[in-house]
Design a protein around this motif. Structure first.
Motif, PDB file in Angstrom:
ATOM      1  N   HIS A   1      43.586  35.103 -24.275  1.00  0.00           N
ATOM      2  CA  HIS A   1      44.940  34.293 -24.340  1.00  0.00           C
ATOM      3  C   HIS A   1      44.668  33.063 -25.176  1.00  0.00           C
ATOM      4  CE1 HIS A   1      46.399  37.212 -21.418  1.00  0.00           C
ATOM      5  NE2 HIS A   1      45.573  36.926 -20.442  1.00  0.00           N
ATOM      6  N   LEU A   2      43.911  33.280 -26.291  1.00  0.00           N
ATOM      7  CA  LEU A   2      43.907  31.975 -27.200  1.00  0.00           C
ATOM      8  C   LEU A   2      45.440  31.887 -27.766  1.00  0.00           C
ATOM      9  CD1 LEU A   2      42.303  29.833 -28.424  1.00  0.00           C
ATOM     10  CD2 LEU A   2      41.602  31.336 -30.172  1.00  0.00           C
ATOM     11  N   THR A   3      45.991  30.554 -28.031  1.00  0.00           N
ATOM     12  CA  THR A   3      47.177  30.600 -28.919  1.00  0.00           C
ATOM     13  C   THR A   3      46.983  29.504 -29.927  1.00  0.00           C
ATOM     14  OG1 THR A   3      48.087  29.067 -26.924  1.00  0.00           O
ATOM     15  CG2 THR A   3      48.799  31.610 -27.271  1.00  0.00           C
ATOM     16  N   TRP A   4      46.137  28.337 -29.400  1.00  0.00           N
ATOM     17  CA  TRP A   4      45.875  27.182 -30.295  1.00  0.00           C
ATOM     18  C   TRP A   4      44.422  26.776 -29.949  1.00  0.00           C
ATOM     19  CZ3 TRP A   4      44.943  22.913 -27.867  1.00  0.00           C
ATOM     20  CH2 TRP A   4      45.417  22.699 -26.652  1.00  0.00           C
ATOM     21  N   PHE A   5      43.867  25.963 -30.905  1.00  0.00           N
ATOM     22  CA  PHE A   5      42.611  24.967 -30.585  1.00  0.00           C
ATOM     23  C   PHE A   5      42.639  24.018 -31.682  1.00  0.00           C
ATOM     24  CE2 PHE A   5      40.931  27.891 -33.936  1.00  0.00           C
ATOM     25  CZ  PHE A   5      39.973  27.058 -34.503  1.00  0.00           C
ATOM     26  N   LYS A   6      42.096  22.942 -31.208  1.00  0.00           N
ATOM     27  CA  LYS A   6      41.994  21.702 -32.025  1.00  0.00           C
ATOM     28  C   LYS A   6      40.463  21.517 -32.585  1.00  0.00           C
ATOM     29  CE  LYS A   6      43.131  16.733 -32.098  1.00  0.00           C
ATOM     30  NZ  LYS A   6      43.768  15.628 -31.495  1.00  0.00           N
ATOM     31  N   HIS A   7      40.422  21.321 -33.823  1.00  0.00           N
ATOM     32  CA  HIS A   7      38.878  21.045 -34.214  1.00  0.00           C
ATOM     33  C   HIS A   7      39.007  19.768 -35.121  1.00  0.00           C
ATOM     34  CE1 HIS A   7      34.974  21.191 -35.337  1.00  0.00           C
ATOM     35  NE2 HIS A   7      35.097  21.969 -36.812  1.00  0.00           N
ATOM     36  N   GLY A   8      38.291  18.781 -34.818  1.00  0.00           N
ATOM     37  CA  GLY A   8      38.612  17.495 -35.489  1.00  0.00           C
ATOM     38  C   GLY A   8      39.777  16.934 -35.436  1.00  0.00           C
ATOM     39  N   ASN A   9      40.283  16.583 -36.383  1.00  0.00           N
ATOM     40  CA  ASN A   9      41.708  16.221 -36.093  1.00  0.00           C
ATOM     41  C   ASN A   9      42.955  16.887 -36.407  1.00  0.00           C
ATOM     42  OD1 ASN A   9      41.017  13.179 -35.374  1.00  0.00           O
ATOM     43  ND2 ASN A   9      40.641  12.890 -37.502  1.00  0.00           N
ATOM     44  N   LYS A  10      42.762  18.176 -36.518  1.00  0.00           N
ATOM     45  CA  LYS A  10      43.733  19.375 -36.835  1.00  0.00           C
ATOM     46  C   LYS A  10      43.849  20.283 -35.773  1.00  0.00           C
ATOM     47  CE  LYS A  10      43.549  19.255 -41.903  1.00  0.00           C
ATOM     48  NZ  LYS A  10      43.748  19.663 -43.234  1.00  0.00           N
ATOM     49  N   MET A  11      45.193  20.709 -35.761  1.00  0.00           N
ATOM     50  CA  MET A  11      45.443  21.811 -34.782  1.00  0.00           C
ATOM     51  C   MET A  11      45.448  23.289 -35.588  1.00  0.00           C
ATOM     52  SD  MET A  11      46.125  22.121 -31.456  1.00  0.00           S
ATOM     53  CE  MET A  11      47.295  20.670 -30.931  1.00  0.00           C
ATOM     54  N   TYR A  12      44.888  24.439 -34.816  1.00  0.00           N
ATOM     55  CA  TYR A  12      45.036  25.687 -35.672  1.00  0.00           C
ATOM     56  C   TYR A  12      45.515  26.566 -34.399  1.00  0.00           C
ATOM     57  CZ  TYR A  12      41.706  23.510 -38.637  1.00  0.00           C
ATOM     58  OH  TYR A  12      40.975  22.754 -39.658  1.00  0.00           O
ATOM     59  N   TYR A  13      46.691  27.347 -35.239  1.00  0.00           N
ATOM     60  CA  TYR A  13      47.358  28.589 -34.301  1.00  0.00           C
ATOM     61  C   TYR A  13      46.740  29.816 -34.336  1.00  0.00           C
ATOM     62  CZ  TYR A  13      50.358  24.578 -33.301  1.00  0.00           C
ATOM     63  OH  TYR A  13      50.702  23.366 -32.932  1.00  0.00           O
ATOM     64  N   ALA A  14      46.503  30.523 -33.447  1.00  0.00           N
ATOM     65  CA  ALA A  14      46.344  31.940 -33.610  1.00  0.00           C
ATOM     66  C   ALA A  14      47.271  32.616 -34.014  1.00  0.00           C
ATOM     67  CB  ALA A  14      45.587  32.540 -32.101  1.00  0.00           C
ATOM     68  N   ALA A  15      46.980  33.692 -34.906  1.00  0.00           N
ATOM     69  CA  ALA A  15      48.211  34.663 -35.427  1.00  0.00           C
ATOM     70  C   ALA A  15      48.515  35.753 -34.266  1.00  0.00           C
ATOM     71  CB  ALA A  15      47.491  35.466 -36.538  1.00  0.00           C
TER      72      ALA A  15
ATOM     73  N   THR B   1      42.456  21.199 -21.710  1.00  0.00           N
ATOM     74  CA  THR B   1      42.909  20.092 -22.219  1.00  0.00           C
ATOM     75  C   THR B   1      43.258  20.201 -23.698  1.00  0.00           C
ATOM     76  OG1 THR B   1      40.527  19.686 -23.370  1.00  0.00           O
ATOM     77  CG2 THR B   1      40.847  18.943 -20.923  1.00  0.00           C
ATOM     78  N   GLY B   2      43.328  19.184 -24.490  1.00  0.00           N
ATOM     79  CA  GLY B   2      43.797  19.015 -25.715  1.00  0.00           C
ATOM     80  C   GLY B   2      42.934  19.601 -26.813  1.00  0.00           C
ATOM     81  N   SER B   3      41.982  20.228 -26.400  1.00  0.00           N
ATOM     82  CA  SER B   3      41.197  20.773 -27.414  1.00  0.00           C
ATOM     83  C   SER B   3      41.144  22.408 -27.725  1.00  0.00           C
ATOM     84  CB  SER B   3      39.717  20.646 -27.339  1.00  0.00           C
ATOM     85  OG  SER B   3      39.245  21.214 -26.052  1.00  0.00           O
ATOM     86  N   ILE B   4      41.485  22.992 -26.731  1.00  0.00           N
ATOM     87  CA  ILE B   4      41.784  24.517 -26.814  1.00  0.00           C
ATOM     88  C   ILE B   4      42.766  24.983 -25.562  1.00  0.00           C
ATOM     89  CG2 ILE B   4      40.005  25.111 -25.372  1.00  0.00           C
ATOM     90  CD1 ILE B   4      39.006  27.331 -27.291  1.00  0.00           C
ATOM     91  N   SER B   5      43.610  26.226 -25.920  1.00  0.00           N
ATOM     92  CA  SER B   5      44.532  26.713 -24.946  1.00  0.00           C
ATOM     93  C   SER B   5      44.087  27.536 -24.248  1.00  0.00           C
ATOM     94  CB  SER B   5      45.615  27.436 -25.758  1.00  0.00           C
ATOM     95  OG  SER B   5      45.042  28.471 -26.173  1.00  0.00           O
ATOM     96  N   ALA B   6      42.727  27.915 -24.330  1.00  0.00           N
ATOM     97  CA  ALA B   6      42.111  29.269 -23.409  1.00  0.00           C
ATOM     98  C   ALA B   6      41.008  28.713 -22.460  1.00  0.00           C
ATOM     99  CB  ALA B   6      41.711  30.254 -24.311  1.00  0.00           C
TER     100      ALA B   6
END
Length: 282
Positions: free
Chosen positions: A220-234, A267-272
């Protein structure tokens, strides 16, 4: 479950940017954020961003203990596909294989593993993981046994580039292999669900008849944050999705389990907060 169109648009790659290089070009920062080995210690609370837990080490240990008699330990080949800068997934494999190929797309990740292999003093310190596996899980309590495992792994380890989107994913590997292992790579690197399914079929073709596919996947991953950027799962996968797609690719799923972080650690680092460990056989 697919993402909303808005999130899908945000996840589209910029043609001028190599997104894999962009995400993972700082291997030590990645490991510090997502692989804190302190979680292996007893009574240590789980951390919000951690992709590793005592369950992780136990799962891999159990797999090799249960199935190593199914292949010839003196000749068996293990391929870690998209291993990033991490070596933890095959520490338990060392007594049971003849060669370990660690493959990744990002040169910085291969360089980091090479530093550990060559005993570079600036390499990431994996010794807590080796101690956990050898001393706690295998019951070999001497410090010499830990050092022997590290040295043996260094002798077996080969580093090669790979590209899971290419027709030939890892051309430097002697294919097929007896065990193919992959953690958090296949589910996060493809741009569409259909590409993911095609990738699973390529993986199937890279394994010997009756060989094994050992994998970890974020559920159930939809997004995660690495550094200062947010990445969204396809796309997002449930455990049932993973098992179904493995079966469609031709695998027989032998074991599928999950471990979870406490809900309050989302938290604010990963959705799963849930991670699957799956053992499948060709």
């Amino acid at each position: 479950m697919n993402l909303s169109p808005e999130l899908q648009r945000d996840s589209v790659n910029d043609g001028d940017i190599d997104v894999m290089e962009e995400r993972f070009n700082d291997a030590k920062k990645y490991m510090k954020e997502f692989l804190p080995l302190s979680v292996l210690e007893e009574n240590t609370p789980m951390l919000a961003s951690s992709l590793i837990s005592p369950s992780t080490a136990q799962y891999f240990h159990n797999f090799y203990q249960q199935y190593h008699k199914e292949w010839d330990n003196s000749t068996a080949l293990l391929l870690e596909l998209g291993g990033g800068p991490c070596i933890y997934s095959y520490v338990s494999a060392v007594p049971h294989v003849a060669k370990i190929y660690h493959s990744d797309y990002v040169k910085a990740n291969l360089d980091e593993v090479s530093m550990w292999k060559n005993k570079d003093p600036d390499a990431f310190d994996w010794s807590p993981y080796f101690k956990h596996v050898v001393q706690k899980l295998e019951g070999r309590t001497s410090s010499c046994a830990v050092l022997e495992r590290e040295d043996k792994l260094r002798s077996l380890l080969r580093l090669i580039p790979c590209d899971i989107k290419a027709d030939v994913i890892a051309p430097a590997v002697t294919i097929p292999v007896d065990i193919l292992s992959s953690s958090f790579c296949l589910g996060s690197s493809y741009d569409t669900l259909e590409e993911y399914k095609v990738g699973l079929k390529k993986v199937y073709d890279m394994i010997t008849p009756n060989g094994f596919f050992v994998s970890q996947t974020t559920i159930h991953l939809t997004w995660f944050k690495h550094g200062n950027k947010m990445y969204y799962a396809a796309f997002s996968l449930s455990l049932e999705d993973v098992k179904q797609y493995y079966k469609e690719a031709g695998f027989n799923v032998l074991h599928a389990d999950t471990w979870s972080k406490p809900k309050e650690l989302i938290t604010g680092s990963i959705s799963a907060a849930e991670y699957a460990f799956v053992v499948a056989r060709k």
